[in-house]
Design a protein around this motif. Structure first.
Motif, PDB file in Angstrom:
ATOM      1  N   GLY A   9       0.711  -1.233  -0.237  1.00 55.45           N
ATOM      2  CA  GLY A   9      -0.030   0.164  -0.102  1.00 55.45           C
ATOM      3  C   GLY A   9       0.983   1.223   0.008  1.00 55.45           C
ATOM      4  N   VAL A  10      -0.105   2.328   0.192  1.00 55.32           N
ATOM      5  CA  VAL A  10       0.851   3.670   0.250  1.00 55.32           C
ATOM      6  C   VAL A  10       0.998   4.183   1.739  1.00 55.32           C
ATOM      7  CG1 VAL A  10       0.518   5.863  -0.565  1.00 55.32           C
ATOM      8  CG2 VAL A  10      -0.267   4.222  -1.754  1.00 55.32           C
ATOM      9  N   LEU A  31       4.746   0.504  -0.958  1.00 57.16           N
ATOM     10  CA  LEU A  31       5.346  -0.968  -0.889  1.00 57.16           C
ATOM     11  C   LEU A  31       4.427  -1.910  -1.198  1.00 57.16           C
ATOM     12  CD1 LEU A  31       6.436  -0.019   2.894  1.00 57.16           C
ATOM     13  CD2 LEU A  31       7.877   0.126   0.628  1.00 57.16           C
ATOM     14  N   GLU A  32       5.323  -2.863  -1.664  1.00 54.77           N
ATOM     15  CA  GLU A  32       4.499  -4.299  -1.744  1.00 54.77           C
ATOM     16  C   GLU A  32       5.079  -5.466  -1.078  1.00 54.77           C
ATOM     17  OE1 GLU A  32       1.932  -5.134  -3.917  1.00 54.77           O
ATOM     18  OE2 GLU A  32       1.644  -2.792  -4.545  1.00 54.77           O
ATOM     19  N   GLU A  33       4.134  -6.254  -0.489  1.00 52.66           N
ATOM     20  CA  GLU A  33       4.738  -7.199   0.134  1.00 52.66           C
ATOM     21  C   GLU A  33       4.288  -8.761  -0.293  1.00 52.66           C
ATOM     22  OE1 GLU A  33       4.611  -9.301   4.727  1.00 52.66           O
ATOM     23  OE2 GLU A  33       4.282  -6.980   4.720  1.00 52.66           O
ATOM     24  N   GLU A  34       5.121  -9.513  -0.523  1.00 52.88           N
ATOM     25  CA  GLU A  34       4.598 -10.896  -0.898  1.00 52.88           C
ATOM     26  C   GLU A  34       5.652 -11.948  -0.368  1.00 52.88           C
ATOM     27  OE1 GLU A  34       4.072 -13.426  -5.022  1.00 52.88           O
ATOM     28  OE2 GLU A  34       3.976 -11.182  -5.204  1.00 52.88           O
ATOM     29  N   GLY A  93      -1.630  -2.622  11.545  1.00 51.66           N
ATOM     30  CA  GLY A  93      -1.105  -2.533  10.303  1.00 51.66           C
ATOM     31  C   GLY A  93      -1.341  -0.843   9.678  1.00 51.66           C
ATOM     32  N   THR A  94      -1.344  -0.094  10.653  1.00 49.76           N
ATOM     33  CA  THR A  94      -1.604   1.142  10.316  1.00 49.76           C
ATOM     34  C   THR A  94      -0.270   2.356  10.387  1.00 49.76           C
ATOM     35  OG1 THR A  94      -2.630   1.917  12.356  1.00 49.76           O
ATOM     36  CG2 THR A  94      -4.224   1.255  10.313  1.00 49.76           C
ATOM     37  N   GLU A  95       0.443   1.700  11.244  1.00 49.07           N
ATOM     38  CA  GLU A  95       1.776   2.456  11.846  1.00 49.07           C
ATOM     39  C   GLU A  95       2.966   1.701  11.811  1.00 49.07           C
ATOM     40  OE1 GLU A  95       1.982   6.198  14.342  1.00 49.07           O
ATOM     41  OE2 GLU A  95       2.483   4.106  15.686  1.00 49.07           O
ATOM     42  N   ARG A 113      -0.565   4.909   7.300  1.00 44.95           N
ATOM     43  CA  ARG A 113      -1.451   4.572   6.376  1.00 44.95           C
ATOM     44  C   ARG A 113      -2.814   4.125   6.789  1.00 44.95           C
ATOM     45  NH1 ARG A 113      -0.652  -1.588   4.218  1.00 44.95           N
ATOM     46  NH2 ARG A 113      -0.935  -2.523   5.907  1.00 44.95           N
ATOM     47  N   GLU A 114      -3.725   4.763   5.857  1.00 45.99           N
ATOM     48  CA  GLU A 114      -5.251   4.386   6.445  1.00 45.99           C
ATOM     49  C   GLU A 114      -5.812   3.289   5.723  1.00 45.99           C
ATOM     50  OE1 GLU A 114      -9.293   7.199   6.714  1.00 45.99           O
ATOM     51  OE2 GLU A 114      -7.577   8.082   5.798  1.00 45.99           O
TER      52      GLU A 114
END
Length: 142
Positions: A9-10, A31-34, A93-95, A113-114
């Motif tokens: 996300g952003v 970012l992308e996470e896989e 997962g917001t900070e 992120r929101e």
């Protein structure tokens, strides 16, 4: 079940220098996470005066709440160095908060992120739909 700490996300953040007098700076990370592997790009204002913005690449990993990544500035730019980041992702997962290090310099960072739940988005779409219907209805003459 999806992991709420997935970093995809952003993110909007700030980093702060502890070891020298450079003021804080903001950044936006895409970012992308896989599978625990984190990659992405980071854009930030250029406080050196050589350009409007600086670009960097992020490459690292996340395991549970622990995050580690390297920010590699564009090697064609004036700051062709890398910075090591270590942080902790909040349970929701917001900070992310943590520290950065580069060649004896160090400081802290925070990024947020929101996150929108599907139910919230559905509710917002329903409200928007109701507004459209109300606006489309004939209005009485005054």
């Amino acid at each position: 079940m999806n992991d709420p700490r997935d970093l995809s996300g952003v993110w909007y953040g700030r980093y702060f220098a502890i070891s020298w007098g450079v003021p804080e700076n903001g950044f936006i990370a895409h970012l992308e996470e896989e599978g625990g592997v984190v990659t992405g790009t980071i854009t930030e204002p250029d406080d050196t005066g050589t350009a409007d913005i600086r670009r960097a690449f992020a490459d690292g990993s996340r395991s549970g709440s622990a995050l580690e990544f390297t920010k590699q500035y564009d090697p064609t730019g004036p700051l062709a160095h890398s910075v090591a980041y270590v942080g902790t992702v909040s349970d929701d997962g917001t900070e992310v908060t943590g520290e950065w290090r580069f060649s004896g310099y160090h400081g802290s960072f925070v990024m947020n992120r929101e996150i929108f739940r599907a139910e919230e988005l559905d509710e917002e779409a329903a409200v928007d739909e109701d507004l459209v219907i109300e606006l489309d209805e004939p209005q009485p003459d005054r």
